[in-house]
Design a protein around this motif. Structure first.
Motif, PDB file in Angstrom:
ATOM      1  N   LYS A 107       0.971  -1.188  -0.004  1.00 27.16           N
ATOM      2  CA  LYS A 107      -0.121  -0.092  -0.068  1.00 27.16           C
ATOM      3  C   LYS A 107       0.867   1.079   0.000  1.00 27.16           C
ATOM      4  N   LYS A 149      -4.346   0.594   7.021  1.00 25.29           N
ATOM      5  CA  LYS A 149      -3.810  -0.272   5.921  1.00 25.29           C
ATOM      6  C   LYS A 149      -2.718  -1.072   6.130  1.00 25.29           C
ATOM      7  N   GLU A 191      -4.713   6.518   6.461  1.00 28.14           N
ATOM      8  CA  GLU A 191      -5.444   7.631   5.279  1.00 28.14           C
ATOM      9  C   GLU A 191      -6.753   7.968   5.455  1.00 28.14           C
ATOM     10  N   ALA A 192      -6.952   9.094   5.051  1.00 32.15           N
ATOM     11  CA  ALA A 192      -8.155   9.990   5.220  1.00 32.15           C
ATOM     12  C   ALA A 192      -9.388   8.994   4.371  1.00 32.15           C
ATOM     13  N   LEU A 194     -12.566   8.402   2.452  1.00 34.16           N
ATOM     14  CA  LEU A 194     -13.227   9.092   1.193  1.00 34.16           C
ATOM     15  C   LEU A 194     -14.732   8.547   1.271  1.00 34.16           C
ATOM     16  N   GLU A 198     -18.159   3.243  -4.532  1.00 27.96           N
ATOM     17  CA  GLU A 198     -17.183   2.492  -4.925  1.00 27.96           C
ATOM     18  C   GLU A 198     -17.276   1.831  -6.424  1.00 27.96           C
ATOM     19  N   GLU A 289      -7.558   2.077  -4.255  1.00 25.21           N
ATOM     20  CA  GLU A 289      -6.274   0.879  -4.476  1.00 25.21           C
ATOM     21  C   GLU A 289      -6.341   0.336  -5.825  1.00 25.21           C
TER      22      GLU A 289
HETATM   23  P1  AMP Z   1      -8.464  -1.933  -0.083  1.00 22.32           P
HETATM   24  O1  AMP Z   1      -7.749  -3.194   0.220  1.00 22.32           O
HETATM   25  O2  AMP Z   1      -7.397  -0.756   0.036  1.00 22.32           O
HETATM   26  O3  AMP Z   1      -9.373  -1.784  -1.271  1.00 22.32           O
HETATM   27  O4  AMP Z   1      -9.585  -1.677   1.126  1.00 22.32           O
HETATM   28  C1  AMP Z   1     -10.463  -2.325   1.323  1.00 22.32           C
HETATM   29  C2  AMP Z   1     -11.754  -1.845   1.145  1.00 22.32           C
HETATM   30  O5  AMP Z   1     -11.873  -0.660   2.207  1.00 22.32           O
HETATM   31  C3  AMP Z   1     -12.003  -0.748  -0.149  1.00 22.32           C
HETATM   32  O6  AMP Z   1     -12.771  -1.647  -1.154  1.00 22.32           O
HETATM   33  C4  AMP Z   1     -13.045   0.037   0.449  1.00 22.32           C
HETATM   34  O7  AMP Z   1     -14.326  -0.278   0.636  1.00 22.32           O
HETATM   35  C5  AMP Z   1     -12.461   0.453   1.815  1.00 22.32           C
HETATM   36  N1  AMP Z   1     -11.731   1.538   1.695  1.00 22.32           N
HETATM   37  C6  AMP Z   1     -10.190   1.591   1.656  1.00 22.32           C
HETATM   38  N2  AMP Z   1      -9.656   2.705   1.631  1.00 22.32           N
HETATM   39  C7  AMP Z   1     -10.650   3.419   1.916  1.00 22.32           C
HETATM   40  C8  AMP Z   1     -10.697   5.091   1.962  1.00 22.32           C
HETATM   41  N3  AMP Z   1      -9.773   5.828   2.009  1.00 22.32           N
HETATM   42  N4  AMP Z   1     -11.936   5.425   2.298  1.00 22.32           N
HETATM   43  C9  AMP Z   1     -13.162   4.814   2.239  1.00 22.32           C
HETATM   44  N5  AMP Z   1     -12.879   3.541   2.033  1.00 22.32           N
HETATM   45  C10 AMP Z   1     -12.086   2.827   1.801  1.00 22.32           C
END
Ligand code: AMP
Ligand code: GLY
Length: 428
Positions: A107, A149, A191-192, A194, A198, A289
């Motif tokens: 990440k 994360k 992180e902030a 959002l 999605e 991501e």
């Molecule tokens: P990732 O593995 O980074 O995709 O994170 C898993 C899930 O967490 C994502 O599919 C989003 O639903 C949620 N997520 C990750 N980062 C954020 C963020 N900065 N703001 C809101 N939801 C997030």
């Protein structure tokens, strides 16, 4: 061409279904595959990270192309393994190098990459054991919710959206001090949050040019109305009505092009799919991501809508003619609904016998993709949390989802559950 496909999920069943339609595909092998993939090729009992056994299978079956479904072999360097071995270099590998797969595998790497190339994403900072106190102070001053994360791969469990500072501090401590995910949480990205909708966009690239091969909206929560814990995905729809020309233009200009040119500038070898996980915030796209593979269950709606020959696209990607390829899509909408084991995404039992509708009773606008299944003699048994993905085409999303639900009414296994509201925001 003889093709070896790595993986065993619904994504791989959909890829197998699509690839055998190509006249470029002579023989298909799937490692390890599932009860569904064996209808399209020969399943090989090999784990996706057993590179030595994969090499042997490639030699034994005169493989010309290796298509990598899941991220783990990519992050562990299967592309590089093939490049560096004289007996394997002639094989086309669909998937990025280990260096480029860090877009998913780290990440912190992906956040820095986005920063270097001005790609819109949430503000962040990264911390390790050495900066633990600074991390606590950062969390203390952060607005809520705040997203934590684990840096590395953590089987989809490494992201926590904390709604209180106390929860965030606890999660941070578990990850860094408690080494919750081992080496994967030695570094933590904070992180902030959002707030938006999605969505996912998929491109095929050779690191120089790219083609968008589809987009989808995934339904990640277990419960109807998007409630309860996150899963790997409970269903998907495509195309997404609000992902119109203007939104997709922003995605291309601000995200896809800078990503592909960033890969080229940084000499990161990439011959495969990029999955852009995006947040649509009032019509403006931000990257949540990157994944270095296709999504599951996104593939189960994206490939049915892709009319173009996928194997020909892979070959074009390899020989530098990807730019010239014509991509066309089925005009119809597609919806897929996942049938999961009782208890998923928590603990669940396997080996439940599955009753499937007779193949000749299924219309040709329906595909029952296997995810967690295995063949045991005449029987098909459950073998995972996500068991089957039922995809249907329709005149619109509501129509496609209604057809999938009707098929699911004819499928049974003990404890089976599926969401009945996939596509609920798009009633017509
Ligand atoms: P990732 O593995 O980074 O995709 O994170 C898993 C899930 O967490 C994502 O599919 C989003 O639903 C949620 N997520 C990750 N980062 C954020 C963020 N900065 N703001 C809101 N939801 C997030
Ligand atoms: N469905 C989300 C993923 O494949 O990561």
């Amino acid at each position: 061409m003889n093709i070896l496909l790595l993986g065993s999920g619904g994504r791989e069943h959909a890829m197998a279904w699509k690839m055998v339609q190509s006249h470029h595909c002579d023989q298909l092998f799937i490692a390890p595959g599932n009860a569904g993939t064996s209808a399209f090729g020969q399943n090989l009992s090999i784990e996706v990270t057993d590179f030595t056994a994969i090499k042997q299978a490639c030699i034994e079956h005169s493989i010309d192309m290796l298509v990598v479904g899941p991220e783990e072999p990519l992050v562990r360097g299967i592309y590089d393994f093939f490049q560096e071995d004289a007996e394997l270099t002639h094989i086309i590998v669909v998937g990025p190098s280990a260096a480029a797969a860090q877009l998913e595998g780290s990440k912190a790497f992906s956040k820095k990459f986005m920063q270097r190339h001005g790609i819109p994403t949430a503000a962040y900072a990264e911390f390790t054991a050495d900066s633990f106190e600074a991390g606590k102070a950062y969390i203390g001053a952060h607005s809520l919710p705040v997203v934590l994360k684990a840096d590395g791969l953590a089987a989809g469990k490494g992201v926590v959206i904390a709604t209180t500072t106390e929860e965030a501090l606890q999660v941070f401590e578990e990850m860094i001090v408690g080494k919750q995910f081992g080496a994967a949480s030695e570094k933590v990205v904070i992180e902030a949050f959002l707030a938006g909708i999605e969505v996912s966009v998929f491109a095929l690239t050779n690191g120089q040019s790219y083609h968008i091969i589809g987009h989808a909206k995934d339904y990640k929560r277990i419960g109807e109305g998007d409630t309860g814990p996150n899963t790997g995905g409970m269903g998907c729809v495509s195309p997404v009505p609000f992902m119109n020309h203007s939104f997709m233009q922003k995605v291309e200009e601000r995200i896809i092009r800078p990503t592909v040119s960033g890969l080229a500038q940084e000499n990161l070898k990439y011959h495969g799919f990029i999955f852009f996980g995006l947040m649509n915030i009032n019509g403006e796209p931000f990257v949540i991501e990157y994944n270095c593979r296709m999504g599951d269950p996104e593939t189960e709606v994206v490939l049915p809508r892709l009319k173009t020959d996928l194997v020909a696209l892979f070959a074009a990607m390899d020989n530098g003619t990807l730019e010239d390829a014509n991509i066309s899509f089925d005009e119809r909408s597609a919806a897929t609904i996942m049938a999961v084991s009782g208890g998923y995404p928590g603990d669940y039992e396997k080996n439940k016998s599955i009753t499937l509708p007779a193949a000749n009773s299924i219309a040709n606008d329906t595909m029952v993709f296997h995810a967690g299944t295995r063949q045991a003699g005449e029987m098909v048994l459950t073998n995972g949390g996500r068991v089957l993905a039922v995809t249907c085409y329709g005149n619109n999303i509501a129509d496609a989802a209604a057809k999938s639900r009707a098929i699911l009414a004819d499928i049974h296994f003990e404890g089976m559950y599926f969401r009945k509201d996939i596509g609920y925001e798009f009633p017509c």
